[in-house]
Scaffold this motif. Structure first.
Motif, PDB file in Angstrom:
ATOM      1  N   ARG A  69       0.852  -1.029   0.284  1.00 41.95           N
ATOM      2  CA  ARG A  69      -0.064  -0.121   0.212  1.00 41.95           C
ATOM      3  C   ARG A  69       0.456   1.093   0.190  1.00 41.95           C
ATOM      4  O   ARG A  69       0.928   2.512  -0.774  1.00 41.95           O
ATOM      5  CB  ARG A  69      -0.737  -0.237   1.032  1.00 41.95           C
ATOM      6  CG  ARG A  69      -1.910   0.847   1.924  1.00 41.95           C
ATOM      7  CD  ARG A  69      -2.390   1.223   2.434  1.00 41.95           C
ATOM      8  NE  ARG A  69      -3.883  -0.471   1.955  1.00 41.95           N
ATOM      9  CZ  ARG A  69      -3.772  -0.764   3.098  1.00 41.95           C
ATOM     10  NH1 ARG A  69      -2.851  -1.095   4.977  1.00 41.95           N
ATOM     11  NH2 ARG A  69      -5.035  -2.046   3.000  1.00 41.95           N
ATOM     12  N   GLU A  80      -5.501   1.753  -7.933  1.00 43.08           N
ATOM     13  CA  GLU A  80      -6.369   1.436  -6.912  1.00 43.08           C
ATOM     14  C   GLU A  80      -5.718  -0.086  -5.993  1.00 43.08           C
ATOM     15  O   GLU A  80      -6.284  -1.219  -6.939  1.00 43.08           O
ATOM     16  CB  GLU A  80      -8.278   1.530  -7.257  1.00 43.08           C
ATOM     17  CG  GLU A  80      -8.530   0.852  -7.614  1.00 43.08           C
ATOM     18  CD  GLU A  80      -9.660   0.661  -8.175  1.00 43.08           C
ATOM     19  OE1 GLU A  80      -9.959   2.448  -7.893  1.00 43.08           O
ATOM     20  OE2 GLU A  80     -10.323   0.349  -9.693  1.00 43.08           O
ATOM     21  N   GLU A  81      -6.056  -0.307  -4.643  1.00 43.64           N
ATOM     22  CA  GLU A  81      -6.415  -1.368  -3.640  1.00 43.64           C
ATOM     23  C   GLU A  81      -7.865  -1.740  -4.442  1.00 43.64           C
ATOM     24  O   GLU A  81      -8.991  -1.408  -3.935  1.00 43.64           O
ATOM     25  CB  GLU A  81      -6.211  -0.501  -2.355  1.00 43.64           C
ATOM     26  CG  GLU A  81      -5.859  -1.871  -0.978  1.00 43.64           C
ATOM     27  CD  GLU A  81      -5.770  -1.419  -0.223  1.00 43.64           C
ATOM     28  OE1 GLU A  81      -6.687  -2.376   0.536  1.00 43.64           O
ATOM     29  OE2 GLU A  81      -5.194  -0.597   0.257  1.00 43.64           O
ATOM     30  N   ILE A 182      -4.065  -4.292  -6.486  1.00 43.75           N
ATOM     31  CA  ILE A 182      -3.862  -3.378  -6.953  1.00 43.75           C
ATOM     32  C   ILE A 182      -4.840  -3.414  -8.534  1.00 43.75           C
ATOM     33  O   ILE A 182      -4.121  -4.768  -9.222  1.00 43.75           O
ATOM     34  CB  ILE A 182      -2.981  -2.176  -7.232  1.00 43.75           C
ATOM     35  CG1 ILE A 182      -1.656  -2.628  -7.717  1.00 43.75           C
ATOM     36  CG2 ILE A 182      -2.600  -2.041  -5.863  1.00 43.75           C
ATOM     37  CD1 ILE A 182      -0.584  -1.561  -8.231  1.00 43.75           C
ATOM     38  N   ARG A 184      -5.764  -1.407 -12.481  1.00 48.71           N
ATOM     39  CA  ARG A 184      -6.013   0.503 -12.644  1.00 48.71           C
ATOM     40  C   ARG A 184      -7.401   0.897 -12.578  1.00 48.71           C
ATOM     41  O   ARG A 184      -8.184   0.560 -12.480  1.00 48.71           O
ATOM     42  CB  ARG A 184      -5.626   0.478 -14.618  1.00 48.71           C
ATOM     43  CG  ARG A 184      -6.127   1.584 -15.133  1.00 48.71           C
ATOM     44  CD  ARG A 184      -5.491   1.336 -16.299  1.00 48.71           C
ATOM     45  NE  ARG A 184      -6.414   0.777 -17.022  1.00 48.71           N
ATOM     46  CZ  ARG A 184      -7.797   0.395 -17.571  1.00 48.71           C
ATOM     47  NH1 ARG A 184      -8.291   2.305 -17.290  1.00 48.71           N
ATOM     48  NH2 ARG A 184      -8.573  -0.042 -18.282  1.00 48.71           N
ATOM     49  N   THR A 185      -7.055   2.349 -11.929  1.00 47.24           N
ATOM     50  CA  THR A 185      -8.713   2.865 -11.418  1.00 47.24           C
ATOM     51  C   THR A 185      -9.323   2.960 -12.880  1.00 47.24           C
ATOM     52  O   THR A 185      -8.630   3.699 -13.805  1.00 47.24           O
ATOM     53  CB  THR A 185      -7.781   4.620 -11.053  1.00 47.24           C
ATOM     54  OG1 THR A 185      -6.833   4.178  -9.627  1.00 47.24           O
ATOM     55  CG2 THR A 185      -9.523   5.628 -10.803  1.00 47.24           C
TER      56      THR A 185
END
Length: 282
Positions: A69, A80-81, A182, A184-185
């Motif tokens: 993180r 994003e996580e 994670i 990609r957003t």
């Protein structure tokens, strides 16, 4: 194929590989391997520097990644996580010579040395503190002794290395970190292959956290016993050959197993056994 980034070295590498192996995925046999194809599970693994993983995932070249993180936040990448993995936990703190500062508000006008410039600069900005941040790669404890900075920000586990350098932590933690998955957003989170991968890892996490408990008890004590072992949905209860006795099976938290066994024995349960869970789907 699903394309996934895995740390190639450091504290994240070994535990990440172990978890993926437990989840049924083929992993590299030698540390020099940079790519492993698992055709049976339709996954391709890329072994990359932990600090670079968020950048690759954010680019869209890779579907998922396992990183820390702290590294995700520090990168500032568009990723994003989506799943915490429970290992490689750490806490980021400010530290300095005794008497230098009591809280983040005392850092105004001072210089902070760190290997995680993105995290620290963002934290200072969010707190409204105007301080300078100097980026160093490792061994930031010496920055104060050599006059490069008055304060450092680093990972604190036991605090031994800081005490040996004559430093002490102060203020609230900057952040807590652990290994995470994670993406990609804005990426499609419902893609079937992604969901299957996440379910497998979640199954490993549950298997590591719970054990299966079996025991026998008298029918009149069943409600008390079930209250101690409610299971995830409800326990399995089966009649025994001896009238008035039942066999009960339920998942219980591993860290509480010994206490639960004691409590079950105290109400008359017998033949109490626990077994490890190697895999599961909830």
């Amino acid at each position: 194929m699903l394309r996934i980034a895995v740390p190639n070295k450091g504290s994240l590498s070994g535990p990440a590989g172990d978890m993926l192996h437990e989840a049924g995925y083929q992993q590299r046999r030698e540390s020099k391997e940079l790519r492993v194809v698992d055709p049976q599970n339709e996954v391709e693994f890329f072994y990359l520097r932990p600090r670079d993983i968020a950048i690759y995932v954010a680019s869209g070249r890779l579907d998922l990644g396992i990183t820390g993180r702290d590294l995700l936040v520090d990168s500032g990448a568009g990723a994003e996580e989506i799943l915490p993995l429970g290992f490689a936990r750490s806490t980021f703190r400010f530290a300095a010579k005794p008497g230098t500062a009591d809280g983040i508000e005392d850092l105004k006008g001072r210089t902070v040395a760190t290997s995680y410039e993105g995290i620290v600069a963002g934290h200072l900005a969010d707190s409204g503190v105007d301080a300078s941040v100097v980026h160093l790669d490792g061994a930031v404890e010496t920055a104060i002794e050599l006059g490069v900075a008055e304060v450092i920000a680093d990972v604190v586990e036991t605090g031994t290395s800081l005490r040996n350098a004559g430093l002490e932590v102060f203020g609230e933690p900057i952040m807590t970190s652990e290994a995470i998955v994670i993406r990609r957003t804005g990426a499609d989170g419902e893609e079937p292959k992604v969901q299957q991968f996440l379910r497998r890892l979640q199954g490993v996490l549950v298997a590591r956290t719970y054990v299966m408990m079996d025991y026998d008890c008298r029918v009149e004590q069943l409600e008390k016993a079930v209250a101690l072992t409610p299971g995830l949905e409800s326990p399995t209860v089966s009649p025994l050959h001896n009238e008035g006795w039942v066999a009960v099976r339920a998942m219980v938290p591993a860290k509480e197993a010994q206490r639960i066994m004691d409590d079950l024995y105290a109400i008359g349960a017998r033949a109490i056994l626990t077994t490890a869970i190697h895999a599961c789907r909830l």
